[in-house]
Enzyme design. Structure first.
Site, mmCIF file in Angstrom:
data_model
loop_
_atom_site.group_PDB
_atom_site.id
_atom_site.type_symbol
_atom_site.label_atom_id
_atom_site.label_comp_id
_atom_site.label_asym_id
_atom_site.label_seq_id
_atom_site.Cartn_x
_atom_site.Cartn_y
_atom_site.Cartn_z
ATOM 1 N N ASN A 63 67.201 -18.338 34.747
ATOM 2 C CA ASN A 63 65.888 -18.991 34.824
ATOM 3 C C ASN A 63 64.986 -18.699 33.628
ATOM 4 O OD1 ASN A 63 63.300 -19.861 36.323
ATOM 5 N ND2 ASN A 63 62.974 -17.658 36.005
ATOM 6 N N TYR A 68 61.793 -28.451 23.773
ATOM 7 C CA TYR A 68 61.870 -28.037 25.179
ATOM 8 C C TYR A 68 62.661 -29.060 25.988
ATOM 9 C CZ TYR A 68 60.165 -26.421 29.753
ATOM 10 O OH TYR A 68 60.075 -25.952 31.037
ATOM 11 N N LYS A 110 66.197 -28.617 27.992
ATOM 12 C CA LYS A 110 66.272 -28.772 29.450
ATOM 13 C C LYS A 110 67.243 -29.892 29.839
ATOM 14 C CE LYS A 110 63.490 -25.421 30.512
ATOM 15 N NZ LYS A 110 63.975 -24.216 31.197
ATOM 16 N N THR A 125 52.350 -20.832 36.796
ATOM 17 C CA THR A 125 52.891 -19.563 36.296
ATOM 18 C C THR A 125 52.172 -19.236 34.977
ATOM 19 O OG1 THR A 125 54.551 -20.607 34.892
ATOM 20 C CG2 THR A 125 55.176 -20.211 37.195
HETATM 21 N N1 LIG Z 1 55.889 -23.426 34.926
HETATM 22 C C1 LIG Z 1 56.285 -24.700 34.842
HETATM 23 O O1 LIG Z 1 55.469 -25.640 34.980
HETATM 24 C C2 LIG Z 1 57.742 -25.019 34.623
HETATM 25 C C3 LIG Z 1 58.177 -26.334 34.815
HETATM 26 C C4 LIG Z 1 59.513 -26.650 34.621
HETATM 27 C C5 LIG Z 1 60.406 -25.658 34.265
HETATM 28 N N2 LIG Z 1 59.968 -24.387 34.083
HETATM 29 C C6 LIG Z 1 60.947 -23.367 33.697
HETATM 30 O O2 LIG Z 1 60.918 -22.310 34.642
HETATM 31 C C7 LIG Z 1 61.450 -21.136 34.032
HETATM 32 C C8 LIG Z 1 60.555 -19.968 34.364
HETATM 33 O O3 LIG Z 1 59.296 -20.168 33.739
HETATM 34 P P1 LIG Z 1 57.911 -19.794 34.434
HETATM 35 O O4 LIG Z 1 57.123 -21.028 34.551
HETATM 36 O O5 LIG Z 1 58.143 -18.952 35.632
HETATM 37 O O6 LIG Z 1 57.217 -18.987 33.249
HETATM 38 P P2 LIG Z 1 56.946 -17.449 33.005
HETATM 39 O O7 LIG Z 1 56.396 -17.380 31.631
HETATM 40 O O8 LIG Z 1 56.185 -16.869 34.127
HETATM 41 O O9 LIG Z 1 58.408 -16.810 33.048
HETATM 42 C C9 LIG Z 1 59.315 -16.897 32.003
HETATM 43 C C10 LIG Z 1 60.248 -15.729 32.145
HETATM 44 O O10 LIG Z 1 61.305 -15.832 31.181
HETATM 45 C C11 LIG Z 1 61.402 -14.603 30.505
HETATM 46 N N3 LIG Z 1 61.951 -14.804 29.174
HETATM 47 C C12 LIG Z 1 61.564 -15.704 28.231
HETATM 48 N N4 LIG Z 1 62.322 -15.579 27.132
HETATM 49 C C13 LIG Z 1 63.208 -14.586 27.387
HETATM 50 C C14 LIG Z 1 64.245 -13.974 26.647
HETATM 51 N N5 LIG Z 1 64.551 -14.373 25.403
HETATM 52 N N6 LIG Z 1 64.946 -12.972 27.220
HETATM 53 C C15 LIG Z 1 64.659 -12.552 28.473
HETATM 54 N N7 LIG Z 1 63.691 -13.094 29.228
HETATM 55 C C16 LIG Z 1 62.967 -14.085 28.678
HETATM 56 C C17 LIG Z 1 59.978 -14.063 30.478
HETATM 57 O O11 LIG Z 1 59.968 -12.682 30.213
HETATM 58 C C18 LIG Z 1 59.547 -14.393 31.898
HETATM 59 O O12 LIG Z 1 60.065 -13.444 32.794
HETATM 60 C C19 LIG Z 1 61.575 -21.446 32.535
HETATM 61 O O13 LIG Z 1 62.909 -21.748 32.233
HETATM 62 C C20 LIG Z 1 60.711 -22.680 32.370
HETATM 63 O O14 LIG Z 1 61.100 -23.469 31.283
HETATM 64 C C21 LIG Z 1 58.662 -24.035 34.264
#
Ligand SMILES: NC(=O)c1ccc[n+]([C@@H]2O[C@H](COP(=O)([O-])OP(=O)(O)OC[C@H]3O[C@@H](n4cnc5c(N)ncnc54)[C@H](O)[C@@H]3O)[C@@H](O)[C@H]2O)c1
Length: 271
Positions: free
Chosen positions: A107, A174, A178, A209
């Site tokens: 994730n 991005y 994805k 988040t």
């Molecule tokens: N928040 C949104 O609106 C949304 C929408 C669609 C998809 N996503 C996806 O959900 C996933 C989680 O994101 P989130 O929204 O919870 O954001 P977030 O910033 O709270 O969490 C991201 C997490 O990924 C970790 N991370 C990032 N790069 C890393 C690396 N190189 N090595 C280890 N850990 C790493 C961060 O430390 C954190 O724990 C991501 O893949 C994001 O693209 C988020």
């Protein structure tokens, strides 16, 4: 922003024996905040033993303390998911600490490389694709042998509607990363389905988040984003976690190769 859903000891006692993931071992990456943190907690509540990974050690340790304080089992390993040795170490930890690996939620992700596409450097494009897509491949590559040893498994990737149903401007890196995760999901599902390993992707809309707040800092921006959703609000991390739980659990036993949209109706709400 820390998520404020708390686990209770009573819930944890019940779930350890009767939960939907009772007896399972799971890896969750990106567990230091947001969707990953909420999912790690929910997995533990549902009886899984959880290996949590991300870069920030303090946040991971806090999460482990929280899970253990309620009687759950978790262990943390900080590191960078782009590093294959780290991906291998997470699996090793799952097998040596908890005896195997059943579920992997790959994730971790970043929203780098944003802005007018003609100004985006090749380096930042590559960095985003490396974190969001290459790292997921490396994770799967290391996790699949452990699942094969177990004779079953559930792999889940966090894609996005930005990589599938909705074209947003200014997020080419991005979106490309994805989209790539959906191809990865489908190919792995076809390859490993015959060996009882299911592979699915979850496609969130906007989720409240730290990543979302970083991108949408003002009330105006947040209102605009909420309005894109048919439900007229963004998701909580816990709502996403429940969808991930479904894919991880035997409730989704006939589901593989799916790009599961959990977007509050954003995809159908474009006019
Ligand atoms: N928040 C949104 O609106 C949304 C929408 C669609 C998809 N996503 C996806 O959900 C996933 C989680 O994101 P989130 O929204 O919870 O954001 P977030 O910033 O709270 O969490 C991201 C997490 O990924 C970790 N991370 C990032 N790069 C890393 C690396 N190189 N090595 C280890 N850990 C790493 C961060 O430390 C954190 O724990 C991501 O893949 C994001 O693209 C988020």
């Amino acid at each position: 922003m820390r998520n404020n859903v708390s686990i209770t000891t009573k819930m944890m006692d019940h779930m350890k024996s009767a939960g939907r993931l009772a007896g399972k071992v799971a890896i969750v990456t990106g567990a230091s905040s947001g969707i990953g943190e909420a999912t790690a907690k929910l997995f533990a509540e549902e009886g899984a033993q959880v290996v949590v990974g991300a870069r920030r050690a303090a946040e991971l340790n806090h999460l482990v303390d929280e899970i253990e304080a309620c009687g759950g089992k978790a262990v943390a390993l900080p590191g960078d998911v782009c590093d294959e040795a780290y991906a291998r170490a997470l699996v090793h930890l799952a097998e040596t600490t908890f005896g195997g690996l059943d579920i992997a939620f790959n994730n971790a992700g970043t929203i780098g490389g944003m802005g007018p596409t003609i100004e985006v450097s090749a380096a930042s494009f590559v960095e985003t694709v490396t974190t969001n897509l290459v790292a997921a491949f490396l994770g799967a590559k290391c996790q699949l042998p452990a699942m094969l040893r177990r004779g079953a498994g559930s792999l889940i990737f966090t894609s996005s509607i930005a990589g599938h149903t909705v074209g947003f401007p200014g997020v080419a890196s991005y979106s490309a990363s994805k989209s790539g995760l959906i191809g990865l999901t489908q190919s792995l599902a076809a390859e490993f389905g015959p060996r009882n390993i299911r592979v699915n992707a979850i496609l969130p809309g906007a989720v409240d988040t730290p990543m979302y707040r970083q991108m949408n800092a003002t009330a105006e921006a947040q209102g605009f984003i909420a309005n894109l959703h048919a439900l007229k609000r963004v998701s909580s991390p816990e709502e996403l976690a429940r969808a991930v739980l479904y894919l991880a659990s035997d409730d989704a036993s006939f589901m593989t190769g799916a790009a599961m949209i959990v977007d509050g109706g954003t995809s159908i709400n474009r006019t």
